[in-house]
Design an enzyme around this catalytic site. Structure first.
Site, PDB file in Angstrom:
ATOM      1  N   GLY A  25       4.291   4.678  11.432  1.00 53.25           N
ATOM      2  CA  GLY A  25       2.784   4.817  11.338  1.00 53.25           C
ATOM      3  C   GLY A  25       2.176   4.661  12.517  1.00 53.25           C
ATOM      4  O   GLY A  25       2.607   4.503  13.848  1.00 53.25           O
ATOM      5  N   SER A  26       0.585   4.569  12.528  1.00 52.54           N
ATOM      6  CA  SER A  26      -0.092   4.823  13.752  1.00 52.54           C
ATOM      7  C   SER A  26       0.090   3.515  14.761  1.00 52.54           C
ATOM      8  O   SER A  26       0.052   3.525  15.938  1.00 52.54           O
ATOM      9  CB  SER A  26      -1.524   4.764  13.161  1.00 52.54           C
ATOM     10  OG  SER A  26      -1.939   3.713  12.455  1.00 52.54           O
ATOM     11  N   GLU A  28       2.611   1.827  15.298  1.00 48.52           N
ATOM     12  CA  GLU A  28       3.996   2.019  16.000  1.00 48.52           C
ATOM     13  C   GLU A  28       3.982   3.084  17.044  1.00 48.52           C
ATOM     14  O   GLU A  28       5.168   3.158  17.854  1.00 48.52           O
ATOM     15  CB  GLU A  28       4.999   2.262  15.190  1.00 48.52           C
ATOM     16  CG  GLU A  28       5.419   0.990  14.079  1.00 48.52           C
ATOM     17  CD  GLU A  28       4.245   0.880  13.028  1.00 48.52           C
ATOM     18  OE1 GLU A  28       3.752  -0.222  13.079  1.00 48.52           O
ATOM     19  OE2 GLU A  28       3.996   1.839  12.370  1.00 48.52           O
ATOM     20  N   GLU A  47       9.913   2.045   3.321  1.00 49.42           N
ATOM     21  CA  GLU A  47      10.562   0.991   4.386  1.00 49.42           C
ATOM     22  C   GLU A  47      11.697   0.248   3.469  1.00 49.42           C
ATOM     23  O   GLU A  47      12.727  -0.417   4.504  1.00 49.42           O
ATOM     24  CB  GLU A  47       9.361   0.036   4.546  1.00 49.42           C
ATOM     25  CG  GLU A  47       8.507   0.798   5.461  1.00 49.42           C
ATOM     26  CD  GLU A  47       7.137   1.586   5.089  1.00 49.42           C
ATOM     27  OE1 GLU A  47       7.433   2.070   3.740  1.00 49.42           O
ATOM     28  OE2 GLU A  47       6.251   1.834   5.778  1.00 49.42           O
ATOM     29  N   HIS A  70       6.187  -0.380   9.530  1.00 44.43           N
ATOM     30  CA  HIS A  70       4.693  -0.176   9.768  1.00 44.43           C
ATOM     31  C   HIS A  70       4.029  -1.555   9.460  1.00 44.43           C
ATOM     32  O   HIS A  70       4.548  -2.181   8.767  1.00 44.43           O
ATOM     33  CB  HIS A  70       4.547   0.955   8.869  1.00 44.43           C
ATOM     34  CG  HIS A  70       2.916   1.416   9.042  1.00 44.43           C
ATOM     35  ND1 HIS A  70       2.206   1.221  10.307  1.00 44.43           N
ATOM     36  CD2 HIS A  70       1.964   1.992   8.053  1.00 44.43           C
ATOM     37  CE1 HIS A  70       1.208   1.706  10.126  1.00 44.43           C
ATOM     38  NE2 HIS A  70       0.903   2.176   8.924  1.00 44.43           N
ATOM     39  N   HIS A 277      24.473 -17.425 -12.653  1.00 41.23           N
ATOM     40  CA  HIS A 277      23.610 -16.423 -13.079  1.00 41.23           C
ATOM     41  C   HIS A 277      22.892 -16.805 -14.704  1.00 41.23           C
ATOM     42  O   HIS A 277      21.962 -16.387 -14.829  1.00 41.23           O
ATOM     43  CB  HIS A 277      24.017 -15.029 -13.279  1.00 41.23           C
ATOM     44  CG  HIS A 277      23.220 -14.000 -13.348  1.00 41.23           C
ATOM     45  ND1 HIS A 277      23.570 -12.910 -13.811  1.00 41.23           N
ATOM     46  CD2 HIS A 277      21.790 -13.909 -13.226  1.00 41.23           C
ATOM     47  CE1 HIS A 277      22.573 -12.011 -14.173  1.00 41.23           C
ATOM     48  NE2 HIS A 277      21.495 -12.785 -13.765  1.00 41.23           N
ATOM     49  N   GLY A 396      21.212  -9.725  -6.019  1.00 42.00           N
ATOM     50  CA  GLY A 396      20.909  -8.808  -7.224  1.00 42.00           C
ATOM     51  C   GLY A 396      19.825  -8.359  -7.121  1.00 42.00           C
ATOM     52  O   GLY A 396      19.513  -7.462  -8.307  1.00 42.00           O
TER      53      GLY A 396
END
Length: 529
Positions: A25-26, A28, A47, A70, A277, A396
């Site tokens: 992005g800008s 970076e 991402e 970003h 779980h 998970g």
């Protein structure tokens, strides 16, 4: 004096970390400007895919992966797989852009408010350096922390205008990632195992992560005890064709207690005590049965409801325990009952698909799985026998498997990688196929299409609930999805066509997807509560 950018690039070169996973992005762009030719930029189209790919790469290669995200929303997109990376103990150094420092007081566009707090608590270390001059040193520190056991993701937020500022290069240094266990506790565990009549081992993913598989096998053989894999193990924990291998623990308290009740001493190596779980009573914790727990994970050790946790890297703990054991002579445990061979039918049974896929895969193939409702069938039909041959997510959270398979294939370009994924899981990150195509990866993706979220169907049965909305997934066409990103694909609906398709996909020079429509019968994951 070098700029921050020059210092960071030289740091990455010195660490052998010249593969960058990102979605630019800008904020970076100053880092990516005139990107050096000796670096490899792996583009993910979202991402979460970027972090999943980096996670797979780090776990398969055994080295930290460098990620460039970003600002703000981009980090938000990634957080699901940051959470998974933390649970996987994957060493990731995650950097993210930030707006220029002069604009930050005025809530600018793309400015990340409290950027360092955003990914917490699922990163081990998080910082937005107070000065541009501190960025390179912060990234160097992040690498050291990411590799310290238990490994995990770290985060550095970097304002866009920092990259061009002058700074001193960080001083190269070494931090050992390993710590040794308490010798007195090791001796106590050895004594308990020596006097026990019927011990058992429960082993987990830390064993493969630390490269201690052969040493663990030697330890298990010296003790002469059956070996169980811990619930939800995210890597191979013990060779599943070994005579001592006794199967997999379910993530249910009663099931764990029932499996361990016949034994008078429990040694847990590289796994939590225990991952559940569903709710229930684990009588083993109140039975007085000695439980000893070898792990490098202090949080896991602290959360264990019973037993003696011995903190230390398995690299030290397993040999130390082996050396402390007297010679023992125990009768070999009874062998496991052989798994019945599934038969073809129309519609295709999932177990039959998995059996045929196992036969089609090359001997050195790596399996990456995200098909939760079919995991018991996978464990029965696709035994993992080689260290480093299996990866799944410990969290998970869906949306990990396909990006991780891409990362594994990038780390292991000479081996076939097979991604086994459910139809529901596939829709979380299908765009990872595009990256596989761009890099020409030897990746076979097998989509098990049972028309919905099979795990939810099974858990609904166990919880005795019904008429739940949002579980069925009609109308998905994975062949068209794959072909739209340049990946060859085929759809199989009858068992007669299955073998040829799997063989072709496992021999393809580049990526290929096979969608297999299977019987929608609800598998049993847990017994009724």
């Amino acid at each position: 004096m070098p700029t921050v950018r020059q210092a960071v690039l030289e740091l990455l070169r010195s660490l052998g970390s010249t593969t960058v996973f990102g979605n630019p992005g800008s904020t970076e762009m100053p880092f990516l400007d005139r990107f050096p030719g000796d670096f490899r930029y792996v583009l993910g189209l979202q991402e979460a895919c970027v972090v999943g790919m980096a996670d797979g790469y780090a776990r398969a290669s055994g080295t930290p992966a460098f990620v460039n995200l970003h600002s703000a929303a981009g980090v938000g997109h990634a957080l699901g797989n940051v959470f998974t990376a933390q649970r996987n103990q994957a060493p990731l150094v995650i950097t993210a852009g930030q707006q220029v420092r002069a604009l930050l007081p005025n809530q600018p566009f793309l400015g990340a408010t409290e950027a360092a707090n955003f990914p917490k608590p699922y990163v081990k270390f998080s910082i937005e350096p107070a000065r541009a001059e501190d960025v390179a040193a912060a990234i160097a520190q992040a690498f050291r922390i990411a590799q310290r056991r238990p490994c995990g993701p770290v985060f550095v937020s970097i304002p866009a205008d920092d990259w061009g500022r002058p700074c001193e290069a960080p001083i190269p240094r070494i931090l050992s990632p390993d710590v040794a266990p308490d010798p007195a506790l090791i001796a106590e565990a050895a004594q308990a195992l020596a006097v026990s009549k019927n011990p058992v081992l429960v082993v987990g993913p830390e064993v493969d992560q630390e490269g201690m598989g052969p040493a663990l096998v030697t330890l298990a053989e010296a003790i002469g005890a059956p070996v169980l894999t811990s619930p939800f193990a995210s890597r191979i924990a013990f060779p599943e064709d070994h005579p001592l291998f006794a199967g997999f623990l379910a993530a249910a308290p009663q099931a764990v207690s029932d499996a361990l009740a016949p034994h008078d001493c429990v040694l847990v190596v590289g796994a939590p005590v225990f991952t559940f779980h569903v709710a229930g009573e684990a009588a083993i914790f109140r039975s007085g049965t000695p439980i000893f727990h070898l792990t490098a994970d202090g949080d896991t050790a602290a959360s264990a409801p019973a037993g003696t946790s011995i903190l230390g890297s398995l690299r030290f703990a397993i040999p130390a325990l082996q050396a402390a054991l007297p010679e023992m002579h125990r009768a070999a445990p009874a062998p496991r009952a052989p798994t019945p061979l599934p038969q073809p039918a129309d519609p295709i049974p999932a177990a039959y698909l998995l059996h045929r896929l196992h036969l089609a895969m090359p001997e050195d193939a790596i399996l990456v799985e995200e098909a939760p409702s079919h995991r018991p069938a996978m464990q029965a039909q696709m035994p993992r026998t080689r260290w480093g041959s299996f990866f799944t997510m410990a969290s998970g959270g869906l949306g990990y498997g396909l990006p991780a398979a891409v990362g594994v294939a990038l780390a292991k370009p000479d081996q076939r990688v097979v991604c086994l994924i459910g139809d529901g899981s596939m829709m979380y990150a299908p765009q990872a196929l595009w990256t596989a195509v761009q890099h020409g990866l030897r990746l076979t993706t097998v989509v098990i299409n049972n028309g919905g979220y099979g795990a939810m169907r099974s858990i609904g049965q166990a919880m005795q609930v019904r008429d739940i909305p949002g579980i069925d997934l009609p109308g998905l066409d994975f062949v068209r999805i794959a072909e739209g990103m340049g990946c060859p694909a085929i759809r199989i609906t009858h068992p007669d066509a299955l073998d040829a398709a799997l063989r072709e996909a496992c021999r393809a020079e580049g990526p290929m997807l096979v969608e297999v429509v299977v019987d929608a019968a609800v598998p049993t994951l847990y017994h009724k509560a």
